[in-house]
Design a protein around this motif. Sequence first.
Motif, PDB file in Angstrom:
ATOM      1  N   UNK A 158       1.025  -1.445   0.302  1.00  0.00           N
ATOM      2  CA  UNK A 158      -0.209  -0.170   0.128  1.00  0.00           C
ATOM      3  C   UNK A 158       0.754   1.449  -0.388  1.00  0.00           C
ATOM      4  N   UNK A 159       2.306   1.339   0.058  1.00  0.00           N
ATOM      5  CA  UNK A 159       3.090   1.954   0.437  1.00  0.00           C
ATOM      6  C   UNK A 159       3.379   2.416  -1.412  1.00  0.00           C
ATOM      7  N   UNK A 160       3.289   1.664  -2.479  1.00  0.00           N
ATOM      8  CA  UNK A 160       3.480   2.373  -3.726  1.00  0.00           C
ATOM      9  C   UNK A 160       3.060   3.927  -4.415  1.00  0.00           C
ATOM     10  N   UNK A 161       4.539   4.603  -4.782  1.00  0.00           N
ATOM     11  CA  UNK A 161       4.176   5.842  -5.318  1.00  0.00           C
ATOM     12  C   UNK A 161       3.613   5.345  -6.684  1.00  0.00           C
ATOM     13  N   UNK A 162       3.851   4.373  -6.784  1.00  0.00           N
ATOM     14  CA  UNK A 162       3.229   4.348  -8.585  1.00  0.00           C
ATOM     15  C   UNK A 162       1.594   3.877  -8.087  1.00  0.00           C
ATOM     16  N   UNK A 171      -1.356  21.888 -13.437  1.00  0.00           N
ATOM     17  CA  UNK A 171      -0.891  21.030 -13.017  1.00  0.00           C
ATOM     18  C   UNK A 171       0.556  20.307 -13.740  1.00  0.00           C
ATOM     19  N   UNK A 172       0.114  20.745 -15.537  1.00  0.00           N
ATOM     20  CA  UNK A 172       1.790  20.362 -15.514  1.00  0.00           C
ATOM     21  C   UNK A 172       2.861  21.220 -15.036  1.00  0.00           C
ATOM     22  N   UNK A 173       2.579  22.341 -14.895  1.00  0.00           N
ATOM     23  CA  UNK A 173       3.249  23.847 -14.395  1.00  0.00           C
ATOM     24  C   UNK A 173       4.193  23.419 -12.638  1.00  0.00           C
ATOM     25  N   UNK A 174       3.430  22.937 -11.840  1.00  0.00           N
ATOM     26  CA  UNK A 174       3.038  22.942 -10.086  1.00  0.00           C
ATOM     27  C   UNK A 174       3.571  20.954 -10.446  1.00  0.00           C
ATOM     28  N   UNK A 175       4.125  20.151 -11.632  1.00  0.00           N
ATOM     29  CA  UNK A 175       4.153  18.858 -11.226  1.00  0.00           C
ATOM     30  C   UNK A 175       5.923  19.415 -11.675  1.00  0.00           C
ATOM     31  N   UNK A 176       5.974  19.658 -13.178  1.00  0.00           N
ATOM     32  CA  UNK A 176       7.098  20.155 -13.598  1.00  0.00           C
ATOM     33  C   UNK A 176       8.304  20.963 -12.421  1.00  0.00           C
ATOM     34  N   UNK A 177       8.066  22.557 -11.542  1.00  0.00           N
ATOM     35  CA  UNK A 177       7.968  22.927 -10.037  1.00  0.00           C
ATOM     36  C   UNK A 177       8.751  21.860  -9.646  1.00  0.00           C
ATOM     37  N   UNK A 178       7.909  20.490  -9.002  1.00  0.00           N
ATOM     38  CA  UNK A 178       7.908  19.712  -7.809  1.00  0.00           C
ATOM     39  C   UNK A 178       8.845  18.890  -8.609  1.00  0.00           C
ATOM     40  N   UNK A 179       9.193  18.315 -10.083  1.00  0.00           N
ATOM     41  CA  UNK A 179       9.883  17.321 -10.306  1.00  0.00           C
ATOM     42  C   UNK A 179      11.306  18.312  -9.984  1.00  0.00           C
ATOM     43  N   UNK A 190      -3.260   6.988  -9.029  1.00  0.00           N
ATOM     44  CA  UNK A 190      -4.596   7.135  -8.309  1.00  0.00           C
ATOM     45  C   UNK A 190      -4.586   8.197  -8.689  1.00  0.00           C
ATOM     46  N   UNK A 191      -3.666   9.145  -8.275  1.00  0.00           N
ATOM     47  CA  UNK A 191      -3.950  10.697  -7.966  1.00  0.00           C
ATOM     48  C   UNK A 191      -4.670  11.138  -9.132  1.00  0.00           C
ATOM     49  N   UNK A 192      -3.389  11.212 -10.345  1.00  0.00           N
ATOM     50  CA  UNK A 192      -3.867  11.833 -12.181  1.00  0.00           C
ATOM     51  C   UNK A 192      -5.508  11.352 -12.176  1.00  0.00           C
ATOM     52  N   UNK A 193      -6.228  10.379 -11.847  1.00  0.00           N
ATOM     53  CA  UNK A 193      -7.010   9.533 -12.401  1.00  0.00           C
ATOM     54  C   UNK A 193      -8.261  11.031 -11.249  1.00  0.00           C
ATOM     55  N   UNK A 248       5.151   9.238 -14.817  1.00  0.00           N
ATOM     56  CA  UNK A 248       4.721   8.780 -16.043  1.00  0.00           C
ATOM     57  C   UNK A 248       3.600   7.991 -15.573  1.00  0.00           C
ATOM     58  N   UNK A 249       3.397   7.760 -14.357  1.00  0.00           N
ATOM     59  CA  UNK A 249       1.983   7.077 -14.223  1.00  0.00           C
ATOM     60  C   UNK A 249       0.717   7.654 -14.110  1.00  0.00           C
ATOM     61  N   UNK A 250       1.563   9.144 -13.505  1.00  0.00           N
ATOM     62  CA  UNK A 250       0.137  10.252 -13.065  1.00  0.00           C
ATOM     63  C   UNK A 250       0.228  10.396 -14.248  1.00  0.00           C
ATOM     64  N   UNK A 251       1.598  11.164 -15.634  1.00  0.00           N
ATOM     65  CA  UNK A 251       0.863  11.392 -17.363  1.00  0.00           C
ATOM     66  C   UNK A 251      -0.194  10.758 -17.540  1.00  0.00           C
ATOM     67  N   UNK A 252       0.278   9.884 -17.758  1.00  0.00           N
ATOM     68  CA  UNK A 252      -1.159   8.579 -18.000  1.00  0.00           C
ATOM     69  C   UNK A 252      -2.141   8.662 -17.748  1.00  0.00           C
TER      70      UNK A 252
END
Length: 162
Positions: free
Chosen positions: A1-5, A33-41, A10-13, A105-109
Amino acid sequence: MRDPHLALALLGVATGGLTVGFGRKGGVLLGAIALAATVGAVLPTPDAGTGEPLLALAWGLIIIAAGSLWLPDRLRPHALNLVIAIVSGGTAGLLGRVAGVGTLGWFAVALTFSTVVSILLARKRWRLPIRVVAGWLVAIGALNATLTILPVTPGYLPDHLE
């Protein structure tokens, strides 16, 4: 249950399919979302111990994003969708950074697929299937969030770990 994938998918969905798909300004939300994900990454890698709080935050955001769909449209302001999109994107970027290369990539897909499906269903006025998925996401998010804080019951770990 601690799988980040799983958490990122599910966060992406929850964010894409529910928040963006039913938002009035979907392009603005996807950009946020794209800007915040890029900044976070691109932020510096946090300490190794910060993965658990980020997972808890991701499960909480899944619950909030999916639960917000059950609000009537007049009570769900655009600002709430924008805040959920920004925080979800930033959390996904940070969690992807902590979990390693390729996990974002899991989030993006999941975000892309669920956004397209929910926009198509919303145009046909089929909101019930999306709300059923939202209810399922709330239940899965609550289960995962509570399992991380519960103590381990003896007998569920191998003997050498007890």
